[in-house]
Design a protein around this motif. Structure first.
Motif, PDB file in Angstrom:
ATOM      1  N   GLU A  65       0.834  -1.208   0.000  1.00  0.00           N
ATOM      2  CA  GLU A  65       0.000   0.000   0.000  1.00  0.00           C
ATOM      3  C   GLU A  65       0.866   1.254   0.000  1.00  0.00           C
ATOM      4  O   GLU A  65       0.537   2.243  -0.678  1.00  0.00           O
ATOM      5  N   GLU A  66       1.968   1.220   0.742  1.00  0.00           N
ATOM      6  CA  GLU A  66       2.859   2.380   0.788  1.00  0.00           C
ATOM      7  C   GLU A  66       3.471   2.657  -0.573  1.00  0.00           C
ATOM      8  O   GLU A  66       3.507   3.805  -1.039  1.00  0.00           O
ATOM      9  N   ASP A  67       3.958   1.599  -1.247  1.00  0.00           N
ATOM     10  CA  ASP A  67       4.577   1.785  -2.567  1.00  0.00           C
ATOM     11  C   ASP A  67       3.542   2.207  -3.605  1.00  0.00           C
ATOM     12  O   ASP A  67       3.829   3.028  -4.488  1.00  0.00           O
ATOM     13  N   GLU A  68       2.349   1.654  -3.530  1.00  0.00           N
ATOM     14  CA  GLU A  68       1.302   2.043  -4.470  1.00  0.00           C
ATOM     15  C   GLU A  68       0.932   3.513  -4.293  1.00  0.00           C
ATOM     16  O   GLU A  68       0.707   4.233  -5.266  1.00  0.00           O
ATOM     17  N   ALA A  69       0.875   3.954  -3.035  1.00  0.00           N
ATOM     18  CA  ALA A  69       0.558   5.356  -2.771  1.00  0.00           C
ATOM     19  C   ALA A  69       1.665   6.282  -3.273  1.00  0.00           C
ATOM     20  O   ALA A  69       1.394   7.360  -3.807  1.00  0.00           O
ATOM     21  N   ARG A  70       2.933   5.878  -3.115  1.00  0.00           N
ATOM     22  CA  ARG A  70       4.057   6.668  -3.636  1.00  0.00           C
ATOM     23  C   ARG A  70       4.062   6.690  -5.158  1.00  0.00           C
ATOM     24  O   ARG A  70       4.482   7.668  -5.777  1.00  0.00           O
ATOM     25  N   GLY A  71       3.653   5.595  -5.737  1.00  0.00           N
ATOM     26  CA  GLY A  71       3.692   5.445  -7.178  1.00  0.00           C
ATOM     27  C   GLY A  71       4.806   4.500  -7.592  1.00  0.00           C
ATOM     28  O   GLY A  71       5.861   4.429  -6.946  1.00  0.00           O
ATOM     29  N   ALA A  72       4.564   3.757  -8.668  1.00  0.00           N
ATOM     30  CA  ALA A  72       5.541   2.770  -9.131  1.00  0.00           C
ATOM     31  C   ALA A  72       6.844   3.409  -9.593  1.00  0.00           C
ATOM     32  O   ALA A  72       7.903   2.779  -9.532  1.00  0.00           O
ATOM     33  N   ASP A  73       6.785   4.659 -10.052  1.00  0.00           N
ATOM     34  CA  ASP A  73       8.010   5.307 -10.533  1.00  0.00           C
ATOM     35  C   ASP A  73       9.060   5.384  -9.436  1.00  0.00           C
ATOM     36  O   ASP A  73      10.209   4.959  -9.613  1.00  0.00           O
ATOM     37  N   LEU A  74       8.691   5.921  -8.299  1.00  0.00           N
ATOM     38  CA  LEU A  74       9.631   6.055  -7.194  1.00  0.00           C
ATOM     39  C   LEU A  74       9.841   4.725  -6.480  1.00  0.00           C
ATOM     40  O   LEU A  74      10.965   4.395  -6.087  1.00  0.00           O
ATOM     41  N   ALA A  75       8.792   3.942  -6.329  1.00  0.00           N
ATOM     42  CA  ALA A  75       8.906   2.684  -5.598  1.00  0.00           C
ATOM     43  C   ALA A  75       9.770   1.665  -6.325  1.00  0.00           C
ATOM     44  O   ALA A  75      10.519   0.913  -5.691  1.00  0.00           O
ATOM     45  N   ILE A  76       9.695   1.638  -7.641  1.00  0.00           N
ATOM     46  CA  ILE A  76      10.403   0.609  -8.410  1.00  0.00           C
ATOM     47  C   ILE A  76      11.650   1.163  -9.098  1.00  0.00           C
ATOM     48  O   ILE A  76      12.710   0.540  -9.087  1.00  0.00           O
ATOM     49  N   HIS A  77      11.543   2.368  -9.673  1.00  0.00           N
ATOM     50  CA  HIS A  77      12.628   2.890 -10.508  1.00  0.00           C
ATOM     51  C   HIS A  77      13.417   4.025  -9.867  1.00  0.00           C
ATOM     52  O   HIS A  77      14.412   4.497 -10.431  1.00  0.00           O
ATOM     53  N   GLN A  78      12.953   4.497  -8.723  1.00  0.00           N
ATOM     54  CA  GLN A  78      13.630   5.546  -7.956  1.00  0.00           C
ATOM     55  C   GLN A  78      13.795   6.861  -8.721  1.00  0.00           C
ATOM     56  O   GLN A  78      14.737   7.626  -8.480  1.00  0.00           O
ATOM     57  N   ILE A  79      12.913   7.099  -9.659  1.00  0.00           N
ATOM     58  CA  ILE A  79      12.922   8.380 -10.370  1.00  0.00           C
ATOM     59  C   ILE A  79      11.526   8.614 -10.946  1.00  0.00           C
ATOM     60  O   ILE A  79      10.840   7.666 -11.327  1.00  0.00           O
ATOM     61  N   SER A  80      11.104   9.873 -10.958  1.00  0.00           N
ATOM     62  CA  SER A  80       9.784  10.182 -11.494  1.00  0.00           C
ATOM     63  C   SER A  80       9.909  10.644 -12.938  1.00  0.00           C
ATOM     64  O   SER A  80      11.008  10.820 -13.467  1.00  0.00           O
ATOM     65  N   ALA A  81       8.766  10.862 -13.571  1.00  0.00           N
ATOM     66  CA  ALA A  81       8.760  11.358 -14.948  1.00  0.00           C
ATOM     67  C   ALA A  81       9.200  12.814 -15.025  1.00  0.00           C
ATOM     68  O   ALA A  81       9.554  13.293 -16.105  1.00  0.00           O
ATOM     69  N   TYR A  82       9.204  13.504 -13.891  1.00  0.00           N
ATOM     70  CA  TYR A  82       9.538  14.925 -13.872  1.00  0.00           C
ATOM     71  C   TYR A  82      10.533  15.199 -12.736  1.00  0.00           C
ATOM     72  O   TYR A  82      10.213  15.862 -11.752  1.00  0.00           O
TER      73      TYR A  82
END
Length: 409
Positions: free
Chosen positions: A384-401
């Protein structure tokens, strides 16, 4: 002439390969900003794993051919052992490339349905299993003539099951496997929780990206359908015109049924193209227009039902788009492909109905089983914590922006 056929099929393979960029951007434009990087990475990685699995296992399952020979044999410059022979100029190799892009469409379809809450590596493992074993088994039944299924259809239902470019073999199979995955995975956090913001629905994050994904898919689709002929001698302008008519029929129907909603309009084009794949080589253009129009309306109606009434959290609507519109396309081929309705004939409604039902049932069962097994063994859902953060940060450690992230600190 062989060299020209190699070039012809290669262009088709490149066009379908480009469609995977369309899958990626369609997903990027639909998911929330915190999951856009994950969408891009998933599609490219799934394509790569699919190609490897299909090369080493899947192609042999479907067609009984392996590539464990010298480059001279594979390119057709030397005979292989035990009478093995590959076509000159590497024609069989570009045909593999072409069919591999079809196979890789299965996990690309699934990706859109399970977006925003699936773990990365379990999905990669599912891709290897599906493209290495499950998809090519059904592909071999229909396109490879394996196990006498097509002979059974012909002897008992009047004609083999006809699926020229994969309404059922690719799209319906992908869509129904995706439904199994979605049911195992469950909805996103708060999607149907009363009082939660997500309970009212989650709008697309970027309509221009979504539209670009749709355009890329539409353009590549003419390689998907037309180049399925496999040679210059076999190519038909009827396939091209039928694809075009189904596409525009899907757009107009989705525009009306979806009340000008841009997401429905751009997916309506894809719905029409999904549906026409099966019969694009035998239908009359008017039949293709009707087929596409029905598919466009079918997508809009079933997407809304699935999301709101049946509470199936299919993020991109891949089950309505590929699963249901693909099934409609398989059946429509048995209607509008008939000579009585201006088609070229060689099809029967019974064979198309039974073959379509078989493909959908097979895909739903194996899709549900694979994801249920992976869920039991390793878990397929983000915390739930990773889903709330978003897969970008939870899995890839970087966002689209990332610049915005830095400036916000």
């Amino acid at each position: 002439m062989t060299g020209a056929d190699v070039f012809f099929v290669l262009i088709g393979a490149i066009l379908v390969f480009a469609m995977h960029g369309g899958f990626a951007f369609l997903e990027v434009g639909t998911v929330r900003r915190k999951n856009q990087v994950n969408a891009l990475v998933k599609i490219l990685v799934d394509f790569s794993i699919s190609t490897i699995a299909y090369f080493f296992v899947g192609f042999a399952v479907a067609y009984g051919t392996t590539f464990f020979f010298s480059a001279a044999v594979l390119s057709g410059n030397a005979p292989g052992p035990d009478g093995v022979a590959f076509a000159a100029s590497g024609l069989d190799l570009v045909k593999f490339f072409f069919l591999a892009t079809f196979a890789a469409a299965i996990p690309a379809i699934i990706s859109g349905g399970i977006a925003e809450r699936a773990k990365f590596w379990p999905q990669a493992m599912a891709t290897a299993i599906i493209v290495g074993l499950l998809y090519p088994f059904f592909e071999g039944l229909i396109w490879g003539g394996n196990y006498g299924l097509q002979a059974f259809f012909e002897n008992n239902l009047g004609a083999p099951f006809h699926d020229f470019a994969g309404s059922v073999v690719v799209h319906a199979v992908g869509g129904w496997i995706a439904l199994g995955a979605i049911l195992v995975l469950g909805p996103r956090i708060g999607r149907y929780r009363p009082g939660h913001p997500n309970a009212q629905g989650i709008p697309p994050s970027n309509i221009p990206w979504l539209a670009m994904g749709s355009w890329m898919l539409c353009i590549g689709w003419f390689g998907f359908n037309v180049m399925t002929a496999g040679s210059l001698e076999g190519v038909s302008g009827l396939v091209a015109l039928n694809s075009l008519m189904a596409m525009v029929g899907g757009v107009v129907a989705a525009l009306i049924a979806g009340r000008n909603d841009p997401g429905f309009v751009h997916n309506g084009a894809l719905a029409g193209l999904v549906a026409v794949c099966a019969g694009s080589d035998v239908m009359h253009p008017i039949g293709s227009l009707v087929t596409g129009g029905v598919a466009g309306a079918l997508f809009v109606i079933t997407f809304q039902l699935a999301q709101n009434r049946w509470k199936i959290d299919d993020v991109l609507g891949v089950w309505p788009l590929h699963g249901l519109c693909g099934a409609w396309g398989g059946i429509a081929c048995g209607i509008f492909g008939l000579e009585a309705l201006g088609g070229l004939g060689g099809v029967t409604f019974g064979a198309q109905l039974v073959g379509t039902a078989l493909g959908a049932a097979y895909a739903l069962i194996v899709g549900y089983a694979v994801y249920l097994l992976l869920n039991a063994v390793m878990g397929i859902r983000l915390t739930e914590e990773d889903e709330a953060r978003g897969a970008d940060l939870a899995i890839h450690q970087i966002s689209a922006y990332p610049e915005e992230d830095l400036s916000a600190r």
